[in-house]
Design a protein around this motif. Sequence first.
Motif, PDB file in Angstrom:
ATOM      1  N   ALA A   1       2.991  93.248  70.968  1.00 21.44           N
ATOM      2  CA  ALA A   1       4.362  93.067  70.576  1.00 21.44           C
ATOM      3  C   ALA A   1       4.833  91.544  70.741  1.00 21.44           C
ATOM      4  N   VAL A   2       5.476  91.026  69.641  1.00 17.65           N
ATOM      5  CA  VAL A   2       5.961  89.834  69.534  1.00 17.65           C
ATOM      6  C   VAL A   2       7.549  89.779  69.452  1.00 17.65           C
ATOM      7  N   HIS A   3       7.971  89.018  70.259  1.00 12.96           N
ATOM      8  CA  HIS A   3       9.419  89.170  70.248  1.00 12.96           C
ATOM      9  C   HIS A   3      10.225  87.784  69.799  1.00 12.96           C
ATOM     10  N   ILE A   4      11.013  87.709  68.983  1.00 16.54           N
ATOM     11  CA  ILE A   4      11.391  86.321  68.419  1.00 16.54           C
ATOM     12  C   ILE A   4      12.932  86.471  67.845  1.00 16.54           C
ATOM     13  N   SER A   5      13.617  85.521  67.811  1.00 12.38           N
ATOM     14  CA  SER A   5      14.972  85.427  67.169  1.00 12.38           C
ATOM     15  C   SER A   5      14.770  85.216  65.662  1.00 12.38           C
TER      16      SER A   5
END
Length: 537
Positions: free
Chosen positions: A108-112
Amino acid sequence: MKAGVEPVTDRPWRRSGAFAYARHRIARAVRPPVVVAPIGTDVRIRRDVEVPMRDGTLLRANVYLPMTAGPVPAILCAHPYGKDALPRRAGRRYRINPQFRILRQTAAVHISDETSWEAPDPAWWVPRGYAVVNLDVRGAGRSDGVGSLMSDAEAEDVYDAIEWIAAQGWCDGGVAMLGVSYLAISQYKAAALRPPHLRAIVPWEGFTDAYRDFFYPGGVREIGFSRLWTTLVRRSARMSPDLGREAAGRPDDDAWWRSLAPDLGRIDTPMLVCGSFSDHNLHSRGSFRAFVFGGSADRHLFTHRTGKWAAFYGDEAKATQLAFLDTHLRGAASALPRVRLEVRERGDLIHAVRDEEHWPPATRPLLLHLADGGRLSTSPAAGGFVSDAGRRRAARFSWVFQDDAEVTGEASVRLWVSAAVAGPVSIFVGLSKWSGGRFVPFEGSYGFGRDLVTTGLRRLDARTTPTEVEIDFAPSATFFRAGDELRIHVAGRQLSPRNPLTGAFPALYRSSGRTAFALHSDPTRPQVLELPVVERR
């Protein structure tokens, strides 16, 4: 079938788990594990801020600042992809860059929603006391002028942007650079110019030689991703010259290609370089070259073998980046290792992570001679043999480890090659791992999850009589247990399939065509694989 020869089309990963892998890849393409959240209210955003260059041209940047008063250090990223190409909300979801779907994500990749392609996430950095400046290079996005990728002129623009940022009231005078791929490439030449206010650079997976690392690795032309990339840049930015046309017309490593390469020895800025073992024939070789030959006395190497974005936006990488930048922009104390070495047993299994003082670490060479019958032997062959290879057939030789062994560094192989017809041939070599008779996959370039341990390639003007050629493999770090098998494959076309579901799409390298070649071995022409084996501690 002749001993030691296998069809190139009968690749190991097609025989083992290919269907499950393809199904997994489809699922990740339909719904990539990329989580986008709106940026917090604790970030001030200034869009299209004008940044003047020495010739009067205006570049434009988005600047992200803390809400609190007072100057802070700044992080600059400079690229041709468009600073405003951001995730956009579409109903209850976000539309993300399609490359997140094309390139398989390992976690999983979490970005704004203010994170542009390959760039640091301002929602993470600004609350930690940094300004983030996302700059369109000349000719790209909303910046004026006509740009020139990887050129000295572009480096001068980045130099001017660094000095302009340092003079702004919201900046405390300290500037760093951080980013992936082109956002790493753009750091090297600028740092070599030694801008007075550049305090540190963090080039995260970026090549340092466009010819050797990307367009013509080993002299073999890349005609897959390079064409796609240059086409996309041509459509989205104003650049001269056109890199795609130049690459097509410049098969030799000439002065023009040399002009694009940075002078690594001139870089005296502290460096945190990410060297990925899963980016063969794209960023791996150039990243390790930057660490080895960079002129900075304060340089660090962070290695890994997972997905590009899972690593860059992961907790450990961000913590390492923050500690490094806090040291050089805030004077904080840190104890980062010179080299963070990650050794994998398979693609999804880390064997060890340890600190090292050097790359490569101390090793002893294990010399394995290519022998008749598809064997690798510690003793030179007493007699001679000939093994056919080419576009349709691959020569294969194997070795079984009697004891546990760690192979870390840059392997090489020396071959004696003759062609059926004199002329250029492309030679592709690869090292694969097998355990219990099953192929062991590793993470590779472009999200390819069934890669070999390492690969190499070379374009050779072969003759009808045997010609000696040495081929270097890309850096790797792999653990073999007693009983595990290592195989070397030699063919006239790339060893990985290009099928987008089971292969290394979009990578594609020019093959030898229909020209067959043969490998020759006898006491006067030894063919030797050299493996760097780490001494037991």
